[in-house]
Design a protein around this motif. Structure first.
Motif, PDB file in Angstrom:
ATOM      1  N   ASP A  60       1.934   3.224   1.158  1.00 44.61           N
ATOM      2  CA  ASP A  60       2.526   2.118   1.923  1.00 44.61           C
ATOM      3  C   ASP A  60       2.935   0.987   0.983  1.00 44.61           C
ATOM      4  OD1 ASP A  60       2.228   3.254   4.486  1.00 44.61           O
ATOM      5  OD2 ASP A  60       0.157   2.571   4.621  1.00 44.61           O
ATOM      6  N   PRO A  61       3.943   1.212   0.140  1.00 43.91           N
ATOM      7  CA  PRO A  61       4.292   0.176  -0.843  1.00 43.91           C
ATOM      8  C   PRO A  61       4.837  -1.098  -0.230  1.00 43.91           C
ATOM      9  CG  PRO A  61       5.974   1.893  -0.802  1.00 43.91           C
ATOM     10  CD  PRO A  61       4.829   2.396   0.036  1.00 43.91           C
ATOM     11  N   ALA A  62       5.347  -1.042   0.998  1.00 44.66           N
ATOM     12  CA  ALA A  62       5.990  -2.220   1.581  1.00 44.66           C
ATOM     13  C   ALA A  62       5.049  -3.414   1.639  1.00 44.66           C
ATOM     14  CB  ALA A  62       6.520  -1.891   2.981  1.00 44.66           C
ATOM     15  N   VAL A 108      -3.295  -8.048   0.784  1.00 44.90           N
ATOM     16  CA  VAL A 108      -3.299  -6.633   1.148  1.00 44.90           C
ATOM     17  C   VAL A 108      -4.516  -5.982   0.497  1.00 44.90           C
ATOM     18  CG1 VAL A 108      -2.034  -4.465   1.200  1.00 44.90           C
ATOM     19  CG2 VAL A 108      -0.781  -6.634   1.163  1.00 44.90           C
ATOM     20  N   VAL A 109      -5.299  -5.288   1.299  1.00 46.27           N
ATOM     21  CA  VAL A 109      -6.489  -4.582   0.818  1.00 46.27           C
ATOM     22  C   VAL A 109      -6.128  -3.122   0.594  1.00 46.27           C
ATOM     23  CG1 VAL A 109      -8.875  -3.931   1.290  1.00 46.27           C
ATOM     24  CG2 VAL A 109      -7.993  -6.137   2.117  1.00 46.27           C
ATOM     25  N   PRO A 110      -6.179  -2.627  -0.647  1.00 44.18           N
ATOM     26  CA  PRO A 110      -5.873  -1.217  -0.887  1.00 44.18           C
ATOM     27  C   PRO A 110      -7.056  -0.328  -0.528  1.00 44.18           C
ATOM     28  CG  PRO A 110      -6.421  -2.289  -2.961  1.00 44.18           C
ATOM     29  CD  PRO A 110      -6.469  -3.356  -1.909  1.00 44.18           C
ATOM     30  N   LEU A 111      -6.814   0.623   0.355  1.00 41.96           N
ATOM     31  CA  LEU A 111      -7.836   1.600   0.722  1.00 41.96           C
ATOM     32  C   LEU A 111      -7.186   2.761   1.467  1.00 41.96           C
ATOM     33  CD1 LEU A 111      -7.991   0.892   3.937  1.00 41.96           C
ATOM     34  CD2 LEU A 111      -9.854  -0.592   3.309  1.00 41.96           C
ATOM     35  N   ASP A 112      -7.926   3.847   1.616  1.00 33.31           N
ATOM     36  CA  ASP A 112      -7.452   4.963   2.416  1.00 33.31           C
ATOM     37  C   ASP A 112      -7.547   4.549   3.875  1.00 33.31           C
ATOM     38  OD1 ASP A 112      -7.266   7.394   3.926  1.00 33.31           O
ATOM     39  OD2 ASP A 112      -7.768   8.517   2.126  1.00 33.31           O
ATOM     40  N   ASP A 113      -6.413   4.574   4.588  1.00 30.40           N
ATOM     41  CA  ASP A 113      -6.397   4.092   5.969  1.00 30.40           C
ATOM     42  C   ASP A 113      -6.537   5.219   6.994  1.00 30.40           C
ATOM     43  OD1 ASP A 113      -3.906   5.307   5.846  1.00 30.40           O
ATOM     44  OD2 ASP A 113      -2.760   3.459   6.046  1.00 30.40           O
ATOM     45  N   GLY A 114      -6.976   6.405   6.530  1.00 31.74           N
ATOM     46  CA  GLY A 114      -7.056   7.519   7.456  1.00 31.74           C
ATOM     47  C   GLY A 114      -8.392   8.237   7.492  1.00 31.74           C
ATOM     48  N   VAL A 115      -9.466   7.588   7.046  1.00 35.40           N
ATOM     49  CA  VAL A 115     -10.779   8.229   7.100  1.00 35.40           C
ATOM     50  C   VAL A 115     -11.410   8.009   8.473  1.00 35.40           C
ATOM     51  CG1 VAL A 115     -11.062   7.881   4.614  1.00 35.40           C
ATOM     52  CG2 VAL A 115     -12.090   6.240   6.192  1.00 35.40           C
ATOM     53  N   ARG A 116     -12.596   8.537   8.680  1.00 31.37           N
ATOM     54  CA  ARG A 116     -13.283   8.390   9.966  1.00 31.37           C
ATOM     55  C   ARG A 116     -13.483   6.919  10.318  1.00 31.37           C
ATOM     56  NH1 ARG A 116     -18.623  12.006   9.650  1.00 31.37           N
ATOM     57  NH2 ARG A 116     -19.332  10.066  10.655  1.00 31.37           N
ATOM     58  N   ARG A 175       6.769  10.003  -3.006  1.00 31.21           N
ATOM     59  CA  ARG A 175       7.860  10.137  -2.038  1.00 31.21           C
ATOM     60  C   ARG A 175       8.133   8.791  -1.369  1.00 31.21           C
ATOM     61  NH1 ARG A 175       8.200  10.919   3.500  1.00 31.21           N
ATOM     62  NH2 ARG A 175      10.105  12.014   4.192  1.00 31.21           N
ATOM     63  N   SER A 176       7.078   8.075  -1.009  1.00 37.23           N
ATOM     64  CA  SER A 176       7.250   6.768  -0.380  1.00 37.23           C
ATOM     65  C   SER A 176       7.923   5.783  -1.327  1.00 37.23           C
ATOM     66  CB  SER A 176       5.893   6.220   0.072  1.00 37.23           C
ATOM     67  OG  SER A 176       5.375   6.962   1.145  1.00 37.23           O
ATOM     68  N   TYR A 177       7.561   5.825  -2.608  1.00 35.44           N
ATOM     69  CA  TYR A 177       8.174   4.915  -3.570  1.00 35.44           C
ATOM     70  C   TYR A 177       9.668   5.236  -3.723  1.00 35.44           C
ATOM     71  CZ  TYR A 177       3.209   4.578  -4.879  1.00 35.44           C
ATOM     72  OH  TYR A 177       1.845   4.461  -4.857  1.00 35.44           O
ATOM     73  N   ARG A 178       9.970   6.518  -3.724  1.00 33.67           N
ATOM     74  CA  ARG A 178      11.373   6.941  -3.844  1.00 33.67           C
ATOM     75  C   ARG A 178      12.179   6.481  -2.633  1.00 33.67           C
ATOM     76  NH1 ARG A 178      10.231  11.684  -4.566  1.00 33.67           N
ATOM     77  NH2 ARG A 178      10.586  12.636  -2.522  1.00 33.67           N
ATOM     78  N   LEU A 209       3.912  -1.658  -9.859  1.00 34.68           N
ATOM     79  CA  LEU A 209       3.281  -2.557  -8.891  1.00 34.68           C
ATOM     80  C   LEU A 209       2.047  -1.905  -8.277  1.00 34.68           C
ATOM     81  CD1 LEU A 209       3.434  -5.161  -7.073  1.00 34.68           C
ATOM     82  CD2 LEU A 209       4.669  -3.723  -5.435  1.00 34.68           C
ATOM     83  N   MET A 210       2.187  -0.646  -7.868  1.00 31.26           N
ATOM     84  CA  MET A 210       1.069   0.029  -7.212  1.00 31.26           C
ATOM     85  C   MET A 210      -0.067   0.311  -8.190  1.00 31.26           C
ATOM     86  SD  MET A 210       2.006   0.001  -4.124  1.00 31.26           S
ATOM     87  CE  MET A 210       0.940   1.147  -3.254  1.00 31.26           C
ATOM     88  N   ALA A 211       0.260   0.531  -9.450  1.00 33.26           N
ATOM     89  CA  ALA A 211      -0.785   0.677 -10.464  1.00 33.26           C
ATOM     90  C   ALA A 211      -1.557  -0.625 -10.611  1.00 33.26           C
ATOM     91  CB  ALA A 211      -0.168   1.093 -11.795  1.00 33.26           C
ATOM     92  N   ASP A 212      -0.841  -1.737 -10.548  1.00 29.85           N
ATOM     93  CA  ASP A 212      -1.481  -3.050 -10.677  1.00 29.85           C
ATOM     94  C   ASP A 212      -2.289  -3.410  -9.438  1.00 29.85           C
ATOM     95  OD1 ASP A 212      -1.887  -5.736 -11.831  1.00 29.85           O
ATOM     96  OD2 ASP A 212      -0.550  -6.378 -10.233  1.00 29.85           O
ATOM     97  N   LYS A 213      -1.735  -3.159  -8.250  1.00 30.10           N
ATOM     98  CA  LYS A 213      -2.376  -3.591  -7.007  1.00 30.10           C
ATOM     99  C   LYS A 213      -3.452  -2.627  -6.511  1.00 30.10           C
ATOM    100  CE  LYS A 213       0.052  -7.352  -6.147  1.00 30.10           C
ATOM    101  NZ  LYS A 213      -0.592  -8.699  -6.033  1.00 30.10           N
ATOM    102  N   CYS A 214      -3.249  -1.327  -6.754  1.00 24.38           N
ATOM    103  CA  CYS A 214      -4.160  -0.317  -6.204  1.00 24.38           C
ATOM    104  C   CYS A 214      -4.981   0.407  -7.265  1.00 24.38           C
ATOM    105  CB  CYS A 214      -3.382   0.739  -5.419  1.00 24.38           C
ATOM    106  SG  CYS A 214      -2.477   0.136  -4.007  1.00 24.38           S
ATOM    107  N   GLY A 215      -4.428   0.501  -8.466  1.00 23.86           N
ATOM    108  CA  GLY A 215      -5.108   1.270  -9.493  1.00 23.86           C
ATOM    109  C   GLY A 215      -4.659   2.711  -9.581  1.00 23.86           C
ATOM    110  N   VAL A 216      -3.544   3.058  -8.907  1.00 20.79           N
ATOM    111  CA  VAL A 216      -3.016   4.414  -9.058  1.00 20.79           C
ATOM    112  C   VAL A 216      -2.548   4.595 -10.495  1.00 20.79           C
ATOM    113  CG1 VAL A 216      -2.258   4.420  -6.649  1.00 20.79           C
ATOM    114  CG2 VAL A 216      -0.615   3.852  -8.456  1.00 20.79           C
TER     115      VAL A 216
END
Length: 271
Positions: A229-231, A244-252, A29-32, A59-66
């Protein structure tokens, strides 16, 4: 010192990388929306290139591994821990270089409930090395459009890290803040720097609009970002954002502490 192997294991165990809580649906959805230049996901970035959904997925596959498979539409998203580790090393390198020059820095977060501690420890370490950790325009009103309409927030600082909070909350400087993607807080802070006669930051460290907003204005910025957060990753690809460090930004919040130790050690800032 925390080893790379130990941190990799922690990233996977804590859900910071590997299979993460952010869903594939959220990311797509964010990419769209980004491809449609929706300001809600642009985070203050004005890309020079045209980015379609397919471009962003690659891009996100390259930068994050999705997954780069456009037919993969649902389920949890994935971040490659090796990409996280590599980006953390680059992030630490930039902090170490700034510390070596005793340059002024600005920290800011749109995730104060999760990431404040991570940034605050870095701010403390840079301050101890003689860097000026900037705290301009404290108390300034910032009007931000949200899904609930136009809301007024106050620019505040907790442990040297900028955030926004709702007016009327008790105790300026308390670790209470609002979640925001907006670039307006960093613009207000930078205006405060100029008005106060302070030196401009040589580096902005943060997330969301703090990174993209600073990078768009030509100030070096590094930060953390999730798969939705593709921006930030577009900014990195186009040269407006340094790391930019790819990680989950909403954990404890405590799950980020090993990352703090790792970055400080890599930047030779441990005390």
């Amino acid at each position: 010192m925390l080893s790379t192997g130990a941190l990799r294991a922690h990233l996977l165990a804590a859900g910071l990388a590997g299979t993460v809580a952010t869903s594939r649906e959220e990311s797509l959805r964010s990419y769209r929306l980004f491809a449609a230049r929706d300001p809600r996901v642009m985070l203050g970035l004005d890309p020079e290139w045209g980015w379609g959904e397919g471009d962003l997925l690659r891009l996100m596959a390259d930068k994050c591994g999705v997954s780069g498979d456009p037919t993969h539409r649902s389920g949890p998203d994935v971040i490659d821990p090796e990409r996280t580790l590599s980006a953390l090393d680059a992030f630490a390198e930039r902090l170490g270089e700034v510390a070596g020059r005793r340059a002024p820095v600005l920290f800011g977060t749109g995730h104060p409930h999760r990431l404040l501690g991570f940034y605050a420890e870095l701010a403390d370490a840079l301050s101890a090395r003689g860097c000026l950790v900037l705290t301009p325009a404290q108390g300034r009103c910032v009007d931000i459009t949200t899904r609930f309409g136009l809301r007024t927030y106050l620019l505040d600082y907790a442990r040297g890290v900028a955030l926004v909070r709702e007016p009327g909350l008790p105790g300026t400087g308390r670790e209470t803040g609002a979640h925001t993607h907006s670039p307006l807080p960093v613009r207000a802070a930078l205006e405060g720097v100029v008005e106060g006669g302070w030196p401009l930051p040589e580096l902005v460290v943060g997330d969301h609009g703090w990174v993209c907003g600073a990078g768009q204005l030509g100030i070096e910025a590094i930060g953390l970002a999730d798969t939705d957060d593709p921006a930030l990753f577009v900014g990195e690809a186009e040269g407006q954002v340094s790391v930019v460090v790819p990680l989950d930004d909403g954990v404890r919040s405590d799950y980020y502490r090993p990352l703090t130790r790792y970055v400080l050690n890599r930047a030779c800032l441990s005390r």
